[in-house]
Design a protein around this motif. Structure first.
Motif, PDB file in Angstrom:
ATOM      1  N   GLY A 109       0.827  -1.200   0.000  1.00  0.00           N
ATOM      2  CA  GLY A 109       0.000   0.000   0.000  1.00  0.00           C
ATOM      3  C   GLY A 109       0.861   1.249   0.000  1.00  0.00           C
ATOM      4  O   GLY A 109       2.067   1.183   0.226  1.00  0.00           O
ATOM      5  N   PHE A 110       0.216   2.392  -0.257  1.00  0.00           N
ATOM      6  CA  PHE A 110       0.950   3.654  -0.213  1.00  0.00           C
ATOM      7  C   PHE A 110       0.034   4.800   0.190  1.00  0.00           C
ATOM      8  O   PHE A 110      -1.184   4.737   0.017  1.00  0.00           O
ATOM      9  CB  PHE A 110       1.656   3.952  -1.540  1.00  0.00           C
ATOM     10  CG  PHE A 110       0.746   4.160  -2.727  1.00  0.00           C
ATOM     11  CD1 PHE A 110       0.284   5.432  -3.059  1.00  0.00           C
ATOM     12  CD2 PHE A 110       0.374   3.094  -3.525  1.00  0.00           C
ATOM     13  CE1 PHE A 110      -0.543   5.626  -4.167  1.00  0.00           C
ATOM     14  CE2 PHE A 110      -0.442   3.272  -4.630  1.00  0.00           C
ATOM     15  CZ  PHE A 110      -0.906   4.551  -4.954  1.00  0.00           C
ATOM     16  N   TYR A 111       0.666   5.828   0.742  1.00  0.00           N
ATOM     17  CA  TYR A 111      -0.017   7.041   1.191  1.00  0.00           C
ATOM     18  C   TYR A 111       0.581   8.229   0.442  1.00  0.00           C
ATOM     19  O   TYR A 111       1.806   8.398   0.400  1.00  0.00           O
ATOM     20  CB  TYR A 111       0.173   7.206   2.703  1.00  0.00           C
ATOM     21  CG  TYR A 111      -0.386   8.498   3.255  1.00  0.00           C
ATOM     22  CD1 TYR A 111      -1.754   8.690   3.356  1.00  0.00           C
ATOM     23  CD2 TYR A 111       0.458   9.509   3.674  1.00  0.00           C
ATOM     24  CE1 TYR A 111      -2.269   9.868   3.861  1.00  0.00           C
ATOM     25  CE2 TYR A 111      -0.046  10.698   4.181  1.00  0.00           C
ATOM     26  CZ  TYR A 111      -1.417  10.871   4.273  1.00  0.00           C
ATOM     27  OH  TYR A 111      -1.931  12.042   4.769  1.00  0.00           O
ATOM     28  N   VAL A 112      -0.299   9.070  -0.143  1.00  0.00           N
ATOM     29  CA  VAL A 112       0.161  10.198  -0.947  1.00  0.00           C
ATOM     30  C   VAL A 112       0.443  11.406  -0.055  1.00  0.00           C
ATOM     31  O   VAL A 112      -0.440  11.906   0.637  1.00  0.00           O
ATOM     32  CB  VAL A 112      -0.875  10.567  -2.031  1.00  0.00           C
ATOM     33  CG1 VAL A 112      -0.385  11.751  -2.857  1.00  0.00           C
ATOM     34  CG2 VAL A 112      -1.163   9.359  -2.921  1.00  0.00           C
ATOM     35  N   ILE A 113       1.688  11.864  -0.101  1.00  0.00           N
ATOM     36  CA  ILE A 113       2.133  12.982   0.715  1.00  0.00           C
ATOM     37  C   ILE A 113       2.034  14.304  -0.037  1.00  0.00           C
ATOM     38  O   ILE A 113       1.640  15.322   0.531  1.00  0.00           O
ATOM     39  CB  ILE A 113       3.584  12.730   1.186  1.00  0.00           C
ATOM     40  CG1 ILE A 113       3.581  11.509   2.115  1.00  0.00           C
ATOM     41  CG2 ILE A 113       4.182  13.954   1.868  1.00  0.00           C
ATOM     42  CD1 ILE A 113       4.929  10.962   2.414  1.00  0.00           C
TER      43      ILE A 113
END
Length: 179
Positions: free
Chosen positions: A118-122
């Protein structure tokens, strides 16, 4: 290409050689022979590209059939990318690695088969591209809830993340790995 080890030996950070000047830059993002020599022997069958706004969290996704290894990178913006070892019997089972990937640092992350991802957009928005070792199978896709207390992932949240319905209904780590 430079390969950087992570806390989970099978997960690798890849830094491509970048040649730049006042006109811009050139880099080789993929080469079968180098990847096989330095990382793993794999064949990629599918490329994906997604665009997300700041605060979006995608994942943690995995497939129980057609398990996918993924070579991921960001071509615009920045994300915090996470790989979780869900391979029962692995010495790193239940451990995770988090890496900042951005258009600026040009890093890639190799997430082998048997990992949730998964990834989180900064940044304000981000474009994320990845190569997969097997085809997408919606019937075998599952999600682990992003804030599972067993995993205790240290997401660098700017605010409460925005999730899809699928990700909102993700199961706990313990429920997910014993499907």
């Amino acid at each position: 290409m430079k390969v950087i080890e992570t806390e989970i030996p099978d997960v690798k950070i890849i830094e491509p050689a970048v040649f730049g000047d006042e006109r811009g830059f050139f880099m080789e993002t993929w080469q079968q022979k180098k990847f096989e020599e330095l990382v793993a022997k794999r064949t990629f069958v599918q490329d994906n590209h997604s665009k997300s706004k700041q605060g979006i969290l995608r994942g943690l996704h995995f497939q129980t059939e057609n398990t996918q290894g993924k070579l991921v990178r960001v071509v615009s913006g920045e994300v915090y990318d996470v790989a979780v070892d869900i391979r029962e019997g692995s010495s790193t089972f239940g451990q995770w690695v988090g890496v900042y990937l951005s258009a600026e640092n040009k890093r890639q992350l190799w997430v082998p088969e048997g990992f949730a991802h998964g990834f989180y957009v900064i940044s304000e928005e981000a474009e994320f591209v990845y190569k997969c070792t097997d085809y997408y199978n919606s019937n075998a896709e599952h999600a682990i809830i992003w804030n599972d207390t067993t995993l205790n992932i240290n997401w660098p949240l700017i605010d409460k993340p925005l999730l899809s319905d699928k990700d909102l209904s993700g199961k706990s780590f313990k429920q997910s790995v014993y499907l």
